[in-house]
Write a protein that holds these residues in place. Structure first.
Motif, PDB file in Angstrom:
ATOM      1  N   TRP A 167      34.295  34.288  32.940  1.00  0.00           N
ATOM      2  CA  TRP A 167      34.256  33.903  31.529  1.00  0.00           C
ATOM      3  C   TRP A 167      35.648  33.807  30.916  1.00  0.00           C
ATOM      4  O   TRP A 167      35.820  33.267  29.817  1.00  0.00           O
ATOM      5  CB  TRP A 167      33.407  34.902  30.746  1.00  0.00           C
ATOM      6  CG  TRP A 167      33.970  36.297  30.719  1.00  0.00           C
ATOM      7  CD1 TRP A 167      33.955  37.208  31.730  1.00  0.00           C
ATOM      8  CD2 TRP A 167      34.626  36.932  29.622  1.00  0.00           C
ATOM      9  NE1 TRP A 167      34.556  38.377  31.340  1.00  0.00           N
ATOM     10  CE2 TRP A 167      34.980  38.243  30.045  1.00  0.00           C
ATOM     11  CE3 TRP A 167      34.934  36.542  28.321  1.00  0.00           C
ATOM     12  CZ2 TRP A 167      35.638  39.138  29.219  1.00  0.00           C
ATOM     13  CZ3 TRP A 167      35.588  37.457  27.495  1.00  0.00           C
ATOM     14  CH2 TRP A 167      35.932  38.729  27.948  1.00  0.00           C
ATOM     15  N   LEU A 168      36.664  34.307  31.649  1.00  0.00           N
ATOM     16  CA  LEU A 168      38.033  34.253  31.152  1.00  0.00           C
ATOM     17  C   LEU A 168      38.829  33.090  31.746  1.00  0.00           C
ATOM     18  O   LEU A 168      40.013  32.931  31.430  1.00  0.00           O
ATOM     19  CB  LEU A 168      38.754  35.562  31.453  1.00  0.00           C
ATOM     20  CG  LEU A 168      38.237  36.788  30.700  1.00  0.00           C
ATOM     21  CD1 LEU A 168      38.863  38.063  31.254  1.00  0.00           C
ATOM     22  CD2 LEU A 168      38.525  36.658  29.214  1.00  0.00           C
ATOM     23  N   SER A 169      38.197  32.300  32.604  1.00  0.00           N
ATOM     24  CA  SER A 169      38.895  31.141  33.165  1.00  0.00           C
ATOM     25  C   SER A 169      39.335  30.214  32.038  1.00  0.00           C
ATOM     26  O   SER A 169      38.559  29.893  31.132  1.00  0.00           O
ATOM     27  CB  SER A 169      37.976  30.374  34.124  1.00  0.00           C
ATOM     28  OG  SER A 169      37.627  31.187  35.224  1.00  0.00           O
ATOM     29  N   GLY A 226      44.148  31.671  29.762  1.00  0.00           N
ATOM     30  CA  GLY A 226      45.581  31.906  29.834  1.00  0.00           C
ATOM     31  C   GLY A 226      45.941  33.285  30.339  1.00  0.00           C
ATOM     32  O   GLY A 226      47.118  33.560  30.605  1.00  0.00           O
ATOM     33  N   LEU A 227      44.962  34.162  30.462  1.00  0.00           N
ATOM     34  CA  LEU A 227      45.227  35.500  30.995  1.00  0.00           C
ATOM     35  C   LEU A 227      45.425  35.425  32.509  1.00  0.00           C
ATOM     36  O   LEU A 227      44.771  34.631  33.189  1.00  0.00           O
ATOM     37  CB  LEU A 227      44.071  36.442  30.680  1.00  0.00           C
ATOM     38  CG  LEU A 227      43.822  36.767  29.202  1.00  0.00           C
ATOM     39  CD1 LEU A 227      42.601  37.660  29.064  1.00  0.00           C
ATOM     40  CD2 LEU A 227      45.046  37.425  28.578  1.00  0.00           C
ATOM     41  N   PRO A 228      46.312  36.232  33.050  1.00  0.00           N
ATOM     42  CA  PRO A 228      46.519  36.243  34.501  1.00  0.00           C
ATOM     43  C   PRO A 228      45.330  36.892  35.205  1.00  0.00           C
ATOM     44  O   PRO A 228      44.980  38.041  34.925  1.00  0.00           O
ATOM     45  CB  PRO A 228      47.795  37.070  34.680  1.00  0.00           C
ATOM     46  CG  PRO A 228      47.851  37.952  33.469  1.00  0.00           C
ATOM     47  CD  PRO A 228      47.225  37.172  32.351  1.00  0.00           C
ATOM     48  N   LEU A 229      44.703  36.141  36.106  1.00  0.00           N
ATOM     49  CA  LEU A 229      43.520  36.619  36.808  1.00  0.00           C
ATOM     50  C   LEU A 229      43.781  36.605  38.305  1.00  0.00           C
ATOM     51  O   LEU A 229      44.325  35.652  38.844  1.00  0.00           O
ATOM     52  CB  LEU A 229      42.305  35.734  36.490  1.00  0.00           C
ATOM     53  CG  LEU A 229      41.951  35.555  35.022  1.00  0.00           C
ATOM     54  CD1 LEU A 229      40.781  34.575  34.886  1.00  0.00           C
ATOM     55  CD2 LEU A 229      41.609  36.888  34.381  1.00  0.00           C
ATOM     56  N   GLY A 230      43.399  37.648  38.961  1.00  0.00           N
ATOM     57  CA  GLY A 230      43.485  37.739  40.413  1.00  0.00           C
ATOM     58  C   GLY A 230      42.331  38.589  40.873  1.00  0.00           C
ATOM     59  O   GLY A 230      41.169  38.220  40.716  1.00  0.00           O
ATOM     60  N   CYS A 232      47.272  43.250  34.668  1.00  0.00           N
ATOM     61  CA  CYS A 232      47.930  43.885  33.522  1.00  0.00           C
ATOM     62  C   CYS A 232      49.257  44.503  33.944  1.00  0.00           C
ATOM     63  O   CYS A 232      49.508  44.728  35.132  1.00  0.00           O
ATOM     64  CB  CYS A 232      47.034  44.987  32.944  1.00  0.00           C
ATOM     65  SG  CYS A 232      45.397  44.443  32.447  1.00  0.00           S
ATOM     66  N   ASP A 233      50.080  44.813  32.947  1.00  0.00           N
ATOM     67  CA  ASP A 233      51.305  45.557  33.221  1.00  0.00           C
ATOM     68  C   ASP A 233      50.983  47.047  33.291  1.00  0.00           C
ATOM     69  O   ASP A 233      49.807  47.445  33.294  1.00  0.00           O
ATOM     70  CB  ASP A 233      52.380  45.241  32.174  1.00  0.00           C
ATOM     71  CG  ASP A 233      51.992  45.659  30.762  1.00  0.00           C
ATOM     72  OD1 ASP A 233      51.028  46.441  30.594  1.00  0.00           O
ATOM     73  OD2 ASP A 233      52.650  45.205  29.799  1.00  0.00           O
ATOM     74  N   GLU A 255      49.960  39.837  24.935  1.00  0.00           N
ATOM     75  CA  GLU A 255      50.210  40.467  23.642  1.00  0.00           C
ATOM     76  C   GLU A 255      48.892  40.681  22.911  1.00  0.00           C
ATOM     77  O   GLU A 255      48.157  39.734  22.629  1.00  0.00           O
ATOM     78  CB  GLU A 255      51.148  39.607  22.795  1.00  0.00           C
ATOM     79  CG  GLU A 255      51.601  40.280  21.512  1.00  0.00           C
ATOM     80  CD  GLU A 255      52.427  41.545  21.783  1.00  0.00           C
ATOM     81  OE1 GLU A 255      52.313  42.502  20.974  1.00  0.00           O
ATOM     82  OE2 GLU A 255      53.156  41.585  22.791  1.00  0.00           O
ATOM     83  N   GLY A 256      48.578  41.959  22.638  1.00  0.00           N
ATOM     84  CA  GLY A 256      47.353  42.283  21.923  1.00  0.00           C
ATOM     85  C   GLY A 256      46.103  42.283  22.772  1.00  0.00           C
ATOM     86  O   GLY A 256      45.005  42.450  22.247  1.00  0.00           O
ATOM     87  N   VAL A 257      46.240  42.087  24.083  1.00  0.00           N
ATOM     88  CA  VAL A 257      45.065  42.034  24.973  1.00  0.00           C
ATOM     89  C   VAL A 257      45.223  43.083  26.075  1.00  0.00           C
ATOM     90  O   VAL A 257      46.214  43.066  26.815  1.00  0.00           O
ATOM     91  CB  VAL A 257      44.890  40.644  25.610  1.00  0.00           C
ATOM     92  CG1 VAL A 257      43.662  40.635  26.528  1.00  0.00           C
ATOM     93  CG2 VAL A 257      44.764  39.570  24.543  1.00  0.00           C
TER      94      VAL A 257
END
Length: 268
Positions: free
Chosen positions: A123-125, A128-132, A137-138, A145-147
């Motif tokens: 659902w996050l495709s 813009g979030l990095p998905l693997g 996450c860091d 930012e904010g996520v």
């Protein structure tokens, strides 16, 4: 055929097991081992099949997994390990067995498939979030930012280990949420837990701290496996990377404090 993802699945499985005689469990991990043990205690004829060489081999390594596998066999579980499952057999809309790659058919009134899970990130495709392997996450569990991400879906950089981790257990979800809540409110805290999980099978309580692995050197620090109570240390490259207790919770906690309480370091 059952999968175990939530409370409804657990209740449905419990109802089915009270009427079944023969259960096949596909998967030799924590969930597969726990289900097999529970079903045997209920009096079912249980067969456990999996690709691994032993139960929990990936999670706790050779000596402990071999001991656990022998325990299951002694309690009456039929084991088919190191072989792939090819298909489920069925008749009249109900499962009747599990066919292995060897051609052997394992008859069953019920089948539980416990071969792992994938993070639900579809659902996050396009977000813009990095998905693997999850939401990447860091070290603050921040994906953008904010996520932020918490729990099974979060793949974060563990600064102490110098690598990414994604942990699938309740302890991690609770501890990670506390750090993320603090960071949302303005803190700047890296999430650096000492991983922990436990499993209860038959009269055995296994508690694992740190990162025990199949490649580590295992030594008995206290107790005796032959007596059903011991604590073990896992070492890689000369460093203690994990502690495991087998019916020795207090001793395992003490060893954790002695060997793992300081900030973890990379073992690479």
């Amino acid at each position: 055929m059952h999968e175990l993802r939530g409370l409804d699945d657990a209740l449905t499985l419990r109802t089915h097991l009270t009427a079944a005689r023969r259960l096949v469990v596909v998967g030799e991990g924590v969930l597969g081992g726990e289900i097999a043990a529970t079903a045997r205690k209920l009096g079912l004829d249980v067969t456990l099949a999996g690709l691994g060489p032993a139960i929990l081999a990936d999670q706790v390594g050779g000596p402990v997994s071999e001991l656990l596998t022998r325990t299951h066999a002694e309690r009456g579980v039929t084991l088919r390990l190191g072989v792939a499952v090819e298909e489920l057999a069925s008749a009249g809309g109900r499962v009747t067995g599990v066919r292995l790659a060897t051609g052997e058919l394992l008859p069953a009134d019920a089948v539980v498939v416990a071969i792992g899970s994938r993070p639900a990130t579809g659902w996050l495709s396009g977000s813009g979030l990095p998905l693997g392997d999850g939401v990447e996450c860091d070290s603050r569990c921040r994906a953008a930012e904010g996520v932020y991400a918490v729990g099974d879906v979060a793949s974060w950089l563990h600064e102490g280990y110098g690598r990414r981790l994604r942990l699938e257990n309740r302890t991690n979800a609770t501890e990670q949420a506390q750090v993320v809540a603090a960071n949302v409110l303005g803190a700047d805290r890296p999430y650096e837990p000492i991983p922990y999980f436990w499993t209860d099978q038959y009269d055995i309580k296994i508690q694992a701290h740190g990162l025990p692995s199949a490649t580590a050197e295992v030594s008995i620090a206290e107790g005796d496996p032959g007596q059903g109570r011991f604590a073990a240390l896992y070492r890689e490259n000369g460093q203690v990377t994990g502690v495991l207790g087998w019916n020795m919770p207090k001793q395992a906690r003490v060893l954790r404090q002695q060997h793992l309480a300081t900030r973890p370091v990379t073992t690479a």
